[in-house]
Design a protein around this motif. Structure first.
Motif, mmCIF file in Angstrom:
data_model
loop_
_atom_site.group_PDB
_atom_site.id
_atom_site.type_symbol
_atom_site.label_atom_id
_atom_site.label_comp_id
_atom_site.label_asym_id
_atom_site.label_seq_id
_atom_site.Cartn_x
_atom_site.Cartn_y
_atom_site.Cartn_z
ATOM 1 N N PHE A 113 0.856 -1.184 0.000
ATOM 2 C CA PHE A 113 0.000 0.000 0.000
ATOM 3 C C PHE A 113 0.889 1.229 0.000
ATOM 4 O O PHE A 113 2.121 1.136 0.166
ATOM 5 C CB PHE A 113 -0.966 0.000 1.189
ATOM 6 C CG PHE A 113 -0.330 0.164 2.545
ATOM 7 C CD1 PHE A 113 -0.266 1.408 3.162
ATOM 8 C CD2 PHE A 113 0.190 -0.935 3.236
ATOM 9 C CE1 PHE A 113 0.301 1.561 4.423
ATOM 10 C CE2 PHE A 113 0.760 -0.797 4.497
ATOM 11 C CZ PHE A 113 0.818 0.465 5.087
ATOM 12 N N GLY A 115 2.019 4.079 1.933
ATOM 13 C CA GLY A 115 2.046 4.539 3.308
ATOM 14 C C GLY A 115 2.972 5.723 3.518
ATOM 15 O O GLY A 115 3.671 6.166 2.606
ATOM 16 N N THR A 125 -0.856 5.405 8.123
ATOM 17 C CA THR A 125 -1.886 5.400 7.080
ATOM 18 C C THR A 125 -2.555 6.767 6.948
ATOM 19 O O THR A 125 -3.256 7.023 5.970
ATOM 20 C CB THR A 125 -2.966 4.350 7.393
ATOM 21 O OG1 THR A 125 -3.584 4.679 8.646
ATOM 22 C CG2 THR A 125 -2.358 2.956 7.473
ATOM 23 N N ARG A 126 -2.349 7.636 7.961
ATOM 24 C CA ARG A 126 -2.887 8.988 7.938
ATOM 25 C C ARG A 126 -1.836 9.929 8.522
ATOM 26 O O ARG A 126 -0.873 9.491 9.159
ATOM 27 C CB ARG A 126 -4.193 9.091 8.746
ATOM 28 C CG ARG A 126 -5.382 8.359 8.132
ATOM 29 C CD ARG A 126 -5.816 8.983 6.818
ATOM 30 N NE ARG A 126 -7.016 8.339 6.264
ATOM 31 C CZ ARG A 126 -6.997 7.304 5.436
ATOM 32 N NH1 ARG A 126 -5.848 6.751 5.092
ATOM 33 N NH2 ARG A 126 -8.125 6.808 4.944
ATOM 34 N N ASN A 200 0.300 7.625 13.103
ATOM 35 C CA ASN A 200 -0.612 8.456 12.310
ATOM 36 C C ASN A 200 -0.629 9.911 12.768
ATOM 37 O O ASN A 200 -1.284 10.744 12.147
ATOM 38 C CB ASN A 200 -2.028 7.887 12.352
ATOM 39 C CG ASN A 200 -2.190 6.686 11.424
ATOM 40 O OD1 ASN A 200 -1.213 6.208 10.850
ATOM 41 N ND2 ASN A 200 -3.410 6.199 11.287
ATOM 42 N N ARG A 265 3.722 9.940 0.419
ATOM 43 C CA ARG A 265 3.413 8.512 0.488
ATOM 44 C C ARG A 265 4.362 7.725 -0.422
ATOM 45 O O ARG A 265 4.765 8.221 -1.480
ATOM 46 C CB ARG A 265 1.959 8.246 0.101
ATOM 47 C CG ARG A 265 0.960 8.725 1.162
ATOM 48 C CD ARG A 265 -0.467 8.347 0.818
ATOM 49 N NE ARG A 265 -1.385 8.771 1.863
ATOM 50 C CZ ARG A 265 -1.750 8.027 2.901
ATOM 51 N NH1 ARG A 265 -1.264 6.795 3.023
ATOM 52 N NH2 ARG A 265 -2.584 8.492 3.804
ATOM 53 N N LEU A 273 0.634 -3.019 8.183
ATOM 54 C CA LEU A 273 -0.742 -2.783 8.589
ATOM 55 C C LEU A 273 -1.032 -3.501 9.907
ATOM 56 O O LEU A 273 -0.714 -4.682 10.078
ATOM 57 C CB LEU A 273 -1.719 -3.285 7.527
ATOM 58 C CG LEU A 273 -2.142 -2.313 6.438
ATOM 59 C CD1 LEU A 273 -3.176 -2.975 5.528
ATOM 60 C CD2 LEU A 273 -2.714 -1.034 7.035
ATOM 61 N N ASN A 425 -3.390 0.943 12.984
ATOM 62 C CA ASN A 425 -3.433 2.089 12.062
ATOM 63 C C ASN A 425 -4.591 1.990 11.083
ATOM 64 O O ASN A 425 -4.688 2.759 10.130
ATOM 65 C CB ASN A 425 -2.100 2.281 11.341
ATOM 66 C CG ASN A 425 -1.582 1.020 10.668
ATOM 67 O OD1 ASN A 425 -2.329 0.062 10.483
ATOM 68 N ND2 ASN A 425 -0.304 1.020 10.319
ATOM 69 N N LEU A 426 -5.499 1.043 11.330
ATOM 70 C CA LEU A 426 -6.726 0.886 10.551
ATOM 71 C C LEU A 426 -7.717 0.107 11.412
ATOM 72 O O LEU A 426 -7.312 -0.801 12.152
ATOM 73 C CB LEU A 426 -6.442 0.142 9.242
ATOM 74 C CG LEU A 426 -7.625 -0.195 8.328
ATOM 75 C CD1 LEU A 426 -8.248 1.073 7.762
ATOM 76 C CD2 LEU A 426 -7.187 -1.107 7.196
ATOM 77 N N SER A 442 -6.886 6.834 13.213
ATOM 78 C CA SER A 442 -6.894 5.687 12.313
ATOM 79 C C SER A 442 -8.226 5.600 11.579
ATOM 80 O O SER A 442 -9.285 5.665 12.207
ATOM 81 C CB SER A 442 -6.645 4.398 13.106
ATOM 82 O OG SER A 442 -5.376 4.427 13.709
ATOM 83 N N ALA A 490 -5.673 2.279 3.532
ATOM 84 C CA ALA A 490 -4.352 2.554 4.105
ATOM 85 C C ALA A 490 -3.541 3.470 3.194
ATOM 86 O O ALA A 490 -2.661 4.205 3.665
ATOM 87 C CB ALA A 490 -3.608 1.250 4.332
ATOM 88 N N SER A 491 -3.858 3.467 1.904
ATOM 89 C CA SER A 491 -3.148 4.306 0.933
ATOM 90 C C SER A 491 -3.694 5.722 0.868
ATOM 91 O O SER A 491 -3.171 6.554 0.118
ATOM 92 C CB SER A 491 -3.226 3.664 -0.460
ATOM 93 O OG SER A 491 -2.593 2.407 -0.478
#
Length: 516
Positions: A113, A115, A125-126, A200, A265, A273, A425-426, A442, A490-491
Motif C-alpha cells: 500500500f 504509506g 496510514t494517515r 498516524n 506517500r 498494517l 493504524n486501521l 486511524s 491505508a493508501s
C-alpha cells in the motif's frame, strides 16, 4: 462456513449438525424450507433462528456446530427460536491449547500500500496533528485549538498543507478524582501514551490544567515520551488562562504544520498494517456474512505479514475455547484465560453477569445469548494462530506479526480506543443494525452484514457483505474485496466515517476504578 451459497431456500443452515437455520427474510407460517425439510410455524423475522427439529426443554441448541444456549421450553420443528424459548446456561468446554494453531504460507506476490514512513521507520496510514488532554478540565481549550483548523469552518487554515489530514482534539472525562497510583491512572496514561506515539500523528500537543492528578510530567515519565519538536506540552495555569492557552496552542500547531506537510506517500509492504477488528450493532447475519468475510481478509493480511487485533472480552466470552485452540503456546493461552477470569471477578463485584449481552438491538436482529454473539464475533479473527494476548492499550510488541488479542470492554468506542493506543493504524468494523462510528487518527472501514442495511444506510457503510446472505457471493470473494479495500484505505482513500467527520468524539479511554 458449510452452507451452499447457491441454495434457494429462504433460510441458511451454517453447519450440518446445527439445530437451527437463519431466516434470509421474514418468513410466514406455512413457508416450506425444502432442502431443510421443515415448514415454518408462526412468524420468523429476518436474521432470526428457526428450529430444524423438535427440541425438548433443557436441550442444548447448536449453531456453527457450537452450543449457543439451552431451550427454556419445548420447541417444535419450524418454530421461531429466540429469547422466549432459548436461555444462556453454563456448560463444560474443553481447552485444547494450540491444536489449531496455523501459520499461513507467504503469498508469491507480496501485497503493498502507499504509506507514510516516519523517521523511525514506522508506517502511517494517515497524517494528523493531535491535541491530547491530561484531564477533562482542559478539554474545552484543546477543542478550541483544533476548531481553529477545521476545514469545514476555516478552510483557509489548512489550505497550504494539503498533505495533512487534519488537526484533531481527543478529549476525555478522566484524569482527576482518582488515586495517583494504581491501575486506573496507569491504564489512562498507557492509553494517552499510545496515542502520543502513534505513527498516524505527525506531532502531538498535550494540554493540561495544571493541578490534576494525572500530571503531564507523570504521563511523560511513565510512557517514556520525549518532549521536543514532535511532542509539545503545557497547561492552562502555566499559560495564564484559557485564551492564552488557545493562542499558544494555535501558534504551536502552525509551527508543526510546516514539517508535517513535508511527508510523501511511498510503496510499503502490507506487513506494516495493524488492523483493529470491531463489530457493533450486530445481528443474526453477522456470523454468516461480514464477520467471517472479515476473517477471510484477516487471513490474507496475516499471510502477507500484517497484524490484526481481536478484542471485546465480554463478546468472546463462551467462545474462548476456540481461540485457545489457536494459541501458539500455553503461555499465550494462560494470558487469555487470566483475562477471562478477571472479567468474571470484575462483573461479579459490580453485581453484573458475563451473559449481560446481547443488547436490545442485537436481540431485535436475531441474536439471543452471549454464546451466540461471541461465536459470531470470533469469526472476525479468521483462522490463523493466536500469537499474543495484550492488556488494554498495551503496545503491539516490536517485531510481532499475526493475530493478537487485546483485553477490552465490549463497548465499541472504548475497545477501539485501546486498539489504536496499541498501534492499530486501521479499524475494520462490521455492523448489522447500522452502527455509525469513526476513529481518529486511524481510519475506520464499516462493513454491513446485510444488503437491506446497505441500501438504507449506504452513506455510513464502505462495503456490503450482504451478497453472502443472498447467495450471490462467497465468503472468500467478499474477504478478498475487504482486503483490497484495506489496502486502498491505508493508501489514503477516505472512508465514509471520515467524510462525515467522525473521530474526535469517539476517543473514550477505559475508565477503571472508583471516581472520588
Amino acid at each position: 462456513m458449510r452452507h451452499d451459497p447457491s441454495q434457494t431456500d429462504p433460510a441458511i443452515r451454517i453447519h450440518p449438525a446445527d439445530d437451527v437455520a437463519i431466516a434470509r427474510r421474514q418468513l410466514l407460517s406455512g413457508t416450506r424450507l425444502e432442502s431443510l425439510g421443515v415448514t415454518v410455524v408462526g412468524l420468523v423475522p429476518p436474521g432470526h433462528k428457526i428450529a430444524l427439529r423438535d427440541l425438548s426443554e433443557g436441550t442444548p441448541v447448536r449453531r456453527y456446530n457450537q452450543v449457543i444456549g439451552h431451550t427454556s421450553a419445548a420447541v417444535a420443528a419450524g418454530q421461531h427460536v429466540h429469547s422466549h424459548n432459548l436461555r444462556y446456561a453454563e456448560f463444560a468446554r474443553s481447552h485444547e491449547v494450540g491444536v489449531d494453531a496455523r501459520h499461513p504460507a507467504a503469498p508469491a506476490e507480496p501485497a503493498t500500500f502507499e504509506g507514510i514512513v516516519r523517521a523511525d521507520g514506522r508506517v502511517a496510514t494517515r497524517n494528523y496533528i493531535g491535541i491530547l488532554t491530561s484531564v477533562n478540565c482542559s478539554a474545552t481549550a484543546a477543542r478550541a485549538i483544533a476548531d481553529h483548523f477545521r476545514r469545514d469552518v476555516h478552510p483557509e487554515a489548512l489550505a497550504p498543507y494539503p498533505n495533512v489530514d487534519g488537526v484533531v482534539a481527543l478529549t476525555h472525562g478522566a484524569g482527576c478524582a482518582t488515586a495517583s497510583e494504581g491501575e486506573p491512572i496507569t491504564v489512562l496514561r498507557r492509553t494517552l501514551g499510545g496515542y502520543a506515539r502513534h505513527a498516524n500523528f505527525a506531532a502531538v500537543l498535550i494540554v493540561g490544567l495544571g493541578c490534576e492528578t494525572n500530571q503531564i510530567q507523570g504521563l511523560v515519565a511513565q510512557e517514556a515520551l520525549e518532549e521536543g519538536t514532535r511532542l509539545v506540552t503545557f497547561t492552562i495555569q502555566d499559560s495564564g488562562g484559557t485564551a492564552k492557552t488557545v493562542a499558544r496552542g494555535i501558534e504551536a500547531v502552525q509551527r508543526l504544520l510546516v514539517e508535517a506537510n513535508r511527508v510523501q506517500r511511498q510503496t510499503v509492504s502490507a506487513r506494516h498494517l495493524v488492523v483493529g477488528l470491531q463489530c457493533g450493532g450486530s445481528d443474526g447475519y453477522s456470523g454468516i456474512s461480514a464477520n467471517p468475510a472479515l476473517g477471510a481478509a484477516v487471513d490474507r493480511l496475516v499471510a502477507h505479514g500484517g497484524s490484526a487485533i481481536l478484542s471485546e472480552t465480554p463478546e468472546i466470552y463462551g467462545g474462548e475455547h476456540l481461540l485457545l485452540r489457536r494459541a501458539v503456546s500455553q503461555g499465550v493461552a494462560d494470558k487469555l484465560i487470566a483475562r477471562i477470569r478477571w472479567w468474571e471477578d470484575y462483573t461479579a463485584r459490580n453485581q453484573m453477569q458475563m451473559d449481560n449481552n446481547p443488547s436490545s438491538g442485537n436481540k431485535a436482529g436475531g441474536l439471543t445469548t452471549i454464546l451466540e454473539k461471541s461465536l459470531g464475533a470470533i469469526a472476525k479473527s479468521g483462522t490463523t494462530a493466536l500469537v499474543d494476548v495484550l492488556e488494554y492499550a498495551e503496545p503491539v510488541p516490536a517485531g510481532t506479526h499475526g493475530l493478537l488479542y487485546m483485553d477490552t470492554p465490549g463497548y465499541d468506542p472504548v475497545s477501539a480506543t485501546g486498539q489504536v493506543a496499541g498501534g492499530a493504524n486501521l479499524i475494520c468494523f462490521t455492523t448489522g443494525r447500522g452502527s455509525a462510528y469513526g476513529c481518529a487518527p486511524s481510519p475506520s472501514l464499516k462493513l454491513s452484514t446485510n444488503t437491506a442495511l446497505w441500501q438504507r444506510q449506504q452513506e455510513d457503510i464502505d462495503l456490503d457483505c450482504g451478497p453472502i446472505v443472498d447467495g450471490l457471493a462467497t465468503i472468500d470473494e467478499i474477504g478478498e474485496q475487504i482486503f483490497r479495500q484495506m489496502l486502498r484505505t491505508a493508501s489514503g482513500e477516505r472512508t465514509a466515517s471520515e467524510r462525515h467527520g467522525y473521530g474526535q468524539n469517539e476517543f473514550v479511554p477505559w475508565q477503571l476504578g472508583a471516581v472520588m
